[in-house]
Design an enzyme around this catalytic site. Structure first.
Site, PDB file in Angstrom:
ATOM      1  N   TYR A   1       1.186  10.188  -9.219  1.00 13.83           N
ATOM      2  CA  TYR A   1       1.423  11.034  -9.243  1.00 13.83           C
ATOM      3  C   TYR A   1       3.270  11.108  -9.762  1.00 13.83           C
ATOM      4  O   TYR A   1       4.101  11.611  -9.868  1.00 13.83           O
ATOM      5  CB  TYR A   1       2.239  11.011  -7.651  1.00 13.83           C
ATOM      6  CG  TYR A   1       0.512  11.284  -7.255  1.00 13.83           C
ATOM      7  CD1 TYR A   1      -0.626  12.235  -7.338  1.00 13.83           C
ATOM      8  CD2 TYR A   1       0.263  10.581  -6.299  1.00 13.83           C
ATOM      9  CE1 TYR A   1      -1.431  12.472  -6.736  1.00 13.83           C
ATOM     10  CE2 TYR A   1      -1.718  10.294  -6.042  1.00 13.83           C
ATOM     11  CZ  TYR A   1      -1.857  11.230  -5.873  1.00 13.83           C
ATOM     12  OH  TYR A   1      -3.710  11.113  -5.682  1.00 13.83           O
TER      13      TYR A   1
ATOM     14  N   ASP B   1       1.101  -0.933   0.090  1.00 10.01           N
ATOM     15  CA  ASP B   1       0.297   0.372  -0.001  1.00 10.01           C
ATOM     16  C   ASP B   1       1.010   0.683   0.327  1.00 10.01           C
ATOM     17  O   ASP B   1       1.602   1.534   0.953  1.00 10.01           O
ATOM     18  CB  ASP B   1      -0.885   0.088   1.264  1.00 10.01           C
ATOM     19  CG  ASP B   1      -2.379   0.886   1.439  1.00 10.01           C
ATOM     20  OD1 ASP B   1      -2.585   0.999  -0.651  1.00 10.01           O
ATOM     21  OD2 ASP B   1      -2.440   2.160   1.949  1.00 10.01           O
ATOM     22  N   SER B   2       0.691   1.720  -1.226  1.00 12.33           N
ATOM     23  CA  SER B   2       1.283   3.357  -0.656  1.00 12.33           C
ATOM     24  C   SER B   2       0.677   4.166  -1.356  1.00 12.33           C
ATOM     25  O   SER B   2       0.159   4.575  -2.083  1.00 12.33           O
ATOM     26  CB  SER B   2       2.222   3.068  -2.631  1.00 12.33           C
ATOM     27  OG  SER B   2       1.130   2.286  -3.506  1.00 12.33           O
TER      28      SER B   2
HETATM   29  P1  IMP Z   1      -2.216   1.863  -3.857  1.00 17.23           P
HETATM   30  O1  IMP Z   1      -1.217   2.012  -2.978  1.00 17.23           O
HETATM   31  O2  IMP Z   1      -2.235   1.089  -4.759  1.00 17.23           O
HETATM   32  O3  IMP Z   1      -3.591   2.238  -2.534  1.00 17.23           O
HETATM   33  O4  IMP Z   1      -2.034   3.391  -4.624  1.00 17.23           O
HETATM   34  C1  IMP Z   1      -2.128   4.528  -4.000  1.00 17.23           C
HETATM   35  C2  IMP Z   1      -1.633   5.536  -4.663  1.00 17.23           C
HETATM   36  O5  IMP Z   1      -0.520   6.160  -4.899  1.00 17.23           O
HETATM   37  C3  IMP Z   1      -2.606   5.875  -6.114  1.00 17.23           C
HETATM   38  O6  IMP Z   1      -3.179   6.943  -6.429  1.00 17.23           O
HETATM   39  C4  IMP Z   1      -1.358   5.648  -7.186  1.00 17.23           C
HETATM   40  O7  IMP Z   1      -1.197   5.843  -8.193  1.00 17.23           O
HETATM   41  C5  IMP Z   1      -0.058   6.725  -5.984  1.00 17.23           C
HETATM   42  N1  IMP Z   1       1.703   5.848  -6.252  1.00 17.23           N
HETATM   43  C6  IMP Z   1       1.470   4.348  -5.622  1.00 17.23           C
HETATM   44  N2  IMP Z   1       3.319   4.564  -5.559  1.00 17.23           N
HETATM   45  C7  IMP Z   1       2.745   5.083  -6.419  1.00 17.23           C
HETATM   46  C8  IMP Z   1       4.486   5.305  -7.768  1.00 17.23           C
HETATM   47  O8  IMP Z   1       5.320   4.649  -7.699  1.00 17.23           O
HETATM   48  N3  IMP Z   1       4.389   6.698  -8.539  1.00 17.23           N
HETATM   49  C9  IMP Z   1       3.442   7.277  -8.346  1.00 17.23           C
HETATM   50  N4  IMP Z   1       2.128   7.351  -7.498  1.00 17.23           N
HETATM   51  C10 IMP Z   1       2.506   6.347  -7.287  1.00 17.23           C
END
Ligand code: IMP
Length: 201
Positions: free
Chosen positions: A150, A70-71
């Site tokens: 992003y 999760d990021s």
């Molecule tokens: P999730 O981890 O799939 O929940 O993503 C969380 C949000 O953070 C999403 O909107 C992604 O676009 C953004 N995000 C996560 N990792 C990256 C990355 O490596 N580059 C750009 N955006 C990221």
């Protein structure tokens, strides 16, 4: 060959992990290989909590070792927003970027960091979570076509280009995901004797 499931249906993330796992004796599958997976509500208040929830659900559903991440992006001048809500900040990537740039208008401090938590689940239990980050600044306008989310507005420290402009090899060396993953792999290697049977390595 033994395999492990990464609990995501995001093809960009799968590709990044496939490259990160290229030297390992384990084949990567993802939720794209399990179209029946019911999905997980990401309602945790921390990256670690959401990662653990996703890894556990995938491990139980697919009945193999699984990991999940999760990021998100934390921006200093916005008190850490969008943070764990990065995906829900707006409906599409261009709208998320537009909102972010709007919120930062007139603010001098453009420092930010990407954060990634990775959880590993084996035999229906989360065994460990790890966190990685990459620090940088938010660009004045989006630049570059690489990556996702992003990436076009994030300039990592030590570079002039955004993640949207840098090639995937460079991003994969320094990204929040790569850092969290390196910690996870260190753990897996250290614990290999315990996990041998599960990973079949
Ligand atoms: P999730 O981890 O799939 O929940 O993503 C969380 C949000 O953070 C999403 O909107 C992604 O676009 C953004 N995000 C996560 N990792 C990256 C990355 O490596 N580059 C750009 N955006 C990221």
């Amino acid at each position: 060959m033994a395999y492990i499931v990464v609990a995501t249906g995001n093809a960009h993330k799968v590709e990044e992990y496939r490259k990160l796992l290229a030297d390992q004796k384990v084949e990567l599958k993802s939720l794209l290989d399990y179209p029946g997976f019911p999905g997980v509500e990401e309602d945790g208040t921390t990256f670690r909590e959401n990662a653990a929830k996703k890894a556990l659900a995938a491990c139980r559903y697919c009945d193999v070792p699984a990991f999940a991440d999760d990021s998100g992006l934390e921006v200093e001048a916005l008190d850490g927003a969008p943070g764990v809500y990065s995906a829900r900040y707006a409906a599409t990537d261009p709208e998320r970027i537009a909102r972010l740039l709007g919120e930062l208008e007139g603010k001098e401090n453009r420092r930010a960091r990407f954060v990634c938590a990775i959880a590993i689940a084996v035999n229906g239990e989360v065994i460990e979570t790890f966190e990685g980050e990459v620090r940088g600044v938010i660009a004045a306008a989006p630049r570059g076509e690489h990556g996702f989310g992003y990436d076009p507005v994030f300039i990592p420290d030590g570079y002039d280009q955004t993640f949207g402009e840098l090639d995937s090899e460079t991003k994969n060396k320094i990204s929040h995901r790569a850092n969290a993953f390196a910690r996870a792999m260190e753990f897996v290697e250290e614990e290999m004797s315990v996990l041998d049977d599960d990973f079949g390595i």
